[in-house]
Design an enzyme around this catalytic site. Structure first.
Site, PDB file in Angstrom:
ATOM      1  N   SER A 115       0.827  -1.192   0.000  1.00 34.90           N
ATOM      2  CA  SER A 115       0.000   0.000   0.000  1.00 34.90           C
ATOM      3  C   SER A 115       0.874   1.261   0.000  1.00 34.90           C
ATOM      4  O   SER A 115       1.728   1.413  -0.864  1.00 34.90           O
ATOM      5  CB  SER A 115      -0.962  -0.046   1.202  1.00 34.90           C
ATOM      6  N   HIS A 118      -7.493  -5.803  -0.532  1.00 38.71           N
ATOM      7  CA  HIS A 118      -6.275  -5.043  -0.221  1.00 38.71           C
ATOM      8  C   HIS A 118      -5.617  -5.643   1.018  1.00 38.71           C
ATOM      9  O   HIS A 118      -6.042  -5.391   2.155  1.00 38.71           O
ATOM     10  CB  HIS A 118      -6.664  -3.581   0.025  1.00 38.71           C
TER      11      HIS A 118
END
Length: 419
Positions: free
Chosen positions: A259, A400
């Site tokens: 990320s 994610h």
């Protein structure tokens, strides 16, 4: 955004701003709706030789990214390392674990904790991952030898109370880091907690920034480094430490982060050729997704919500991203001819997986220009299929996150690309 500091620290900022002295203001930049060609200079001239790429275009791109987006990283500073604890029978006797504190920068710069784990059974020096984590080194393995971070911690991290790490977090992210898998595959890993370098908050009153100020300076200028650049600088200093370990193969340093820390990894690799392989996992906007992309997080949103990640010039592109004199394909191209894997998850459309594939396609001409294969795929692969070329690509099912399926792909990629 004003970037205020405590007044007690006042040190020389070694930013290389001279390289960007002639860059025009954002208002004077030309609009370009397409991903810019990495092999075209800012003045429109074409790069025709490898010498031009190395001596002119690469330095120009590095300066452009720092001037308009990330801010300028300081010059390297000396690193000292102290081993706090060592466990030679970690992971059931498979590995040696070291808990290390490194120091760098002017006096008073916060120390950084490093977890270094390497296989006991090995032939010669080992390839090594340098990683950056969200929640503290102690969350990667339930070993009491690993120190808890003393700096600020995210509230959503395991075991955190009042923004500080506690014993309850030990080993709670073992499924994120999969240390035993890494050791079994013959790799070492050195990781650090990003909050040690700069707490992920909308100010710069703590972390490394106050200690690199110019005399009399109380806030950062428009082109000074933001948090992503600071975290990348931390990666560079961990590489400095790792290269002092005799078990480490200095030619096979791989770097990984997830990320916003994937954004960090790509910047770190682009600025430091010692990183032989980069995996910026699900890095999205400001990392591996195109700023000009129409899917997922836009530049304006990331600057509005996370103004500390970048410098104070980048928000000037919020409503005019077409004026950026680069895009993220150019940051990938700065790593050429070194391997870069962009990895994603199908449900993580906020990170724009299809746009990331386009970034690899648009970086490929530089790899070909340098005489190596770029991206060995014309279309995005099916879920779970690894495109294992210098410019790699991987997308799996799910959301994610970082998990064992990702690490299997990372290790398969590194096995081939770090030969």
């Amino acid at each position: 955004m004003k970037r205020l500091f405590s007044t007690g620290a006042c040190w020389l900022l070694l930013a290389l701003t001279a390289a960007a002295a002639d860059f025009p203001p954002v208002s004077e930049l030309k609009s370009n709706p397409n991903l810019p060609d990495p092999l075209t200079m800012l003045d429109g001239s074409k790069v025709t030789t490898k010498e031009q790429w190395e001596q002119k275009r690469k330095p120009e791109l590095k300066a452009l990214f720092q001037h308009y987006m990330y801010g300028f990283l300081p010059e390297p500073t000396k690193v000292t390392a102290t081993v706090n604890a060592e466990n030679k029978q970690a992971l059931g006797g498979k590995a040696t674990l070291k808990d290390v504190t490194i120091k760098f920068g002017p006096e008073g710069t916060p120390p950084v904790g490093v977890l270094f784990v390497y296989p006991n059974q090995r032939k010669g020096k080992v390839p090594t991952w340098v990683a950056i984590n969200f929640c503290g080194n102690h969350t990667a393995i339930a070993d009491p030898a690993v120190s808890l971070p003393k700096s600020w911690c995210q509230k959503n991290c395991p075991g955190v109370k009042d923004e500080h790490a506690t014993e309850e977090g030990r080993g709670k992210q073992a499924d994120v880091w999969n240390l035993e898998m890494i050791i079994d595959r013959g790799y070492a890993i050195a990781m650090y907690y990003y909050g040690d370098v700069d707490p992920d908050k909308h100010d710069f009153t703590d972390g490394v920034h106050p200690h690199f100020l110019k005399p009399g300076q109380k806030q950062l200028g428009k082109h000074d480094w933001g948090s992503i650049a600071a975290w990348a600088y931390g990666i560079h200093r961990v590489v400095d430490y790792v290269l002092t370990e005799d078990v480490v193969d200095s030619k096979r340093i791989a770097c990984v982060g997830h990320s916003r820390l994937g954004k960090t990894v790509l910047l770190a690799a682009a600025m430091d050729d010692r990183i032989a392989l980069a995996i910026p996992h699900q890095a999205g906007c400001g990392g591996t997704a195109p700023s000009r992309g129409k899917i997922g997080e836009p530049v304006k949103r990331i600057n509005d919500v996370f103004p500390h990640w970048f410098n104070d010039t980048f928000p000037e592109f919020n409503e005019q991203v077409d004026k950026l004199p680069f895009d993220q394909n150019c940051l990938v191209a700065l790593c050429a001819p070194r391997p870069v894997l962009l990895s994603n998850a199908i449900e993580d459309q906020w990170a724009n997986p299809s746009g990331q594939f386009e970034v690899q396609q648009a970086a490929a001409p530089v790899y070909q220009f340098l005489g190596v294969e770029g991206l060995a795929a014309k279309e995005m692969p099916e879920l779970g299929v690894l495109v294992n070329s210098k410019l790699g690509y991987f997308i799996r099912g799910g959301k994610h996150s970082m998990n064992a399926e990702d690490w299997k792909a990372f290790l398969d990629y590194a096995d081939k690309q770090l030969k």
